[in-house]
Structure formats: structure tokens, C-alpha cells
Design an enzyme around this catalytic site. Structure first.
Site, short mmCIF file in Angstrom:
data_model
loop_
_atom_site.label_atom_id
_atom_site.label_comp_id
_atom_site.label_asym_id
_atom_site.label_seq_id
_atom_site.Cartn_x
_atom_site.Cartn_y
_atom_site.Cartn_z
N SER A 99 52.69 28.37 67.29
CA SER A 99 53.28 28.34 65.90
C SER A 99 52.55 27.48 64.78
CB SER A 99 54.74 27.53 66.08
OG SER A 99 55.48 27.56 64.94
N ASP A 176 61.50 37.01 68.05
CA ASP A 176 61.06 35.54 67.48
C ASP A 176 61.98 35.49 66.02
OD1 ASP A 176 60.12 33.36 65.93
OD2 ASP A 176 58.31 33.41 66.86
N HIS A 210 60.98 32.48 69.94
CA HIS A 210 59.64 31.57 69.74
C HIS A 210 59.56 30.13 70.71
CE1 HIS A 210 57.04 30.30 66.44
NE2 HIS A 210 57.37 29.13 66.29
#
Length: 232
Positions: A99, A176, A210
Site C-alpha cells: 500500500s 480491494d 487489501h
């Protein structure tokens, strides 16, 4: 390198990297996501700016510029500490992240040709200049001149990359929510890599979000990706 609101413990305790790293004889260093305890007014007010959200840039704006220098920390200070205290080969480093940390890994590799043997990322923020998280962070740390933002944006950096060998692996969960919200924008990065003929393997993983379950599922592939170059 880990993501927004995380500490180094997220990767250490949740990713399950240990067995693969041991098999390949790798030292794994987990960096924090920001300075801690700077006593800057407002640093703890938001989960996506300030503490836990350093975005791996060297801030130029007050009051952040003194402490929030995560780019220099990751690329210079931390390797020096590791090299001085552990039995490692300073010439063989790779970099990876998730991320915001995926953004950090990509920019560190792209801004330092030859420094890292390989780079990989899970669900990286690929084009922060164009996403809400990036706009907020870059405005605060780097100021309103958006031309300065591009120096920390992987999609812009890859367009200027001088072409020294760099093998990029990216895994992205298809489910995600941050992908569908337009925070990650991998398609822009892939297009830029394709245009520059930079080798990149982008895997869109069906049914994954995620989370660290996603990372734990594919971390062995990433360790293997780096070991191929680190142990060559």
C-alpha cells in the site's frame, strides 16, 4: 515497508515471511511508517497523515521538515545501521512494501538505479499525485507546488527511469476496495512501464482484498522473486 496507520510490527507478525526468508538465507528489515513522538501539533489527528503516514518522502514544509524524512531514513540511515550491526552484504539489497509502503518501495527503487537488486509491492499506491491519499499527504509534506510531488510518484519516476535493470513484481487484490476507490491506480503505472519497456509482472488476484491475508498468501512468491537476484 508497510501501509497507512501501521507500524513495523504489522509485517513482522502478520505476513508469514519467516519460513521463506530462512530457506533463502535472507535478512528481512521492517521499517516503520513515520517518525514517532515528535510532539508536532496535529500529527496524531488523522490516520492518513502524520503519525503512521510518512509516505516515504522527505518533507519540505514546516513543521514536518525536521523529522518527517522517511525517504532518507529508508535509503540512507537505516541501511547504514543494518550494515554496521549485522552480518549482511551491503551490495545486495532489495525492497518491498504494501500500500503506502508499496509506493515507498517503488519510488526508492526508481529514484536510485542500481541500489536495489529487485523491487516488489502488494497493492501499492502507484500514482499518488492523482489520488486522494497522495494529494492530502503531498500537500502537507511538500507544499502546494505539484511539480515537486512528481519526484515521489512512481508513475512519473518510471517515465524518467534511465533503463538500468529492474525487475518489478506487483500483486493486487481484485476485490480491494481501495483499488475500486481510485486510491491505488496501478493501471497508470503499468502503462508507464510498458511505454518505457521496464519489465513488470502485475498479477490481479481474484477474490483478494487489501488485507494481510492477501499478503500472507503470496509473500513466498515475493521472497523468491528477491532471492533470485540477491543470491545470484
Amino acid at each position: 515497508m508497510t501501509g497507512l496507520s501501521c507500524t513495523e510490527q504489522n509485517f513482522i507478525t502478520k505476513s508469514g515471511y519467516h519460513q521463506a526468508a530462512s530457506e533463502h538465507g535472507l535478512v528481512v528489515i521492517a521499517a516503520d511508517t513515520s517518525p514517532r513522538g515528535c510532539n508536532i501539533k496535529g500529527e496524531d489527528e488523522n490516520w492518513d497523515f502524520g503519525t503512521g503516514a510518512g509516505f516515504y518522502v522527505d518533507a519540505t514544509e514546516n513543521p514536518w521538515r525536521t523529522n518527517y524524512r522517511m525517504y532518507s531514513y529508508v535509503t540512507e540511515e537505516l541501511p547504514q545501521l543494518i550494515n554496521a550491526n549485522f552480518p549482511v552484504d551491503p551490495q545486495r539489497m532489495s525492497i518491498s512494501g504494501h500500500s503506502m509502503g508499496g509506493h515507498g518501495a517503488l519510488i526508492c527503487a526508481l529514484k536510485n538505479p542500481g541500489k536495489y537488486k529487485s523491487v516488489s509491492a502488494f497493492a501499492p499506491i502507484c500514482n499518488p499525485v492523482l489520488c486522494p491519499w497522495g494529494k492530502k499527504a503531498f500537500s502537507g509534506y511538500l507544499g502546494t507546488d505539484q511539480s515537486k510531488w512528481k519526484a515521489y510518484d512512481a508513475t512519473y519516476l518510471v517515465k524518467a527511469y534511465p533503463g538500468s535493470q529492474l525487475d518489478i513484481l506487483i500483486d493486487q487484490g481484485k476485490d480491494d476496495n481501495f483499488l475500486s476507490d481510485g486510491q491505488l491506480l496501478p493501471e497508470n503505472f503499468i502503462a508507464a512501464c510498458t511505454e518505457k519497456k521496464i519489465p513488470v509482472v502485475f498479477r490481479l488476484q481474484e477474490g483478494y482484498d487489501h488485507s494481510y491475508y492477501f499478503i500472507a498468501t503470496f509473500i513466498t512468491d515475493h521472497i523468491r522473486h528477491h532471492a533470485k537476484y540477491l543470491n545470484a
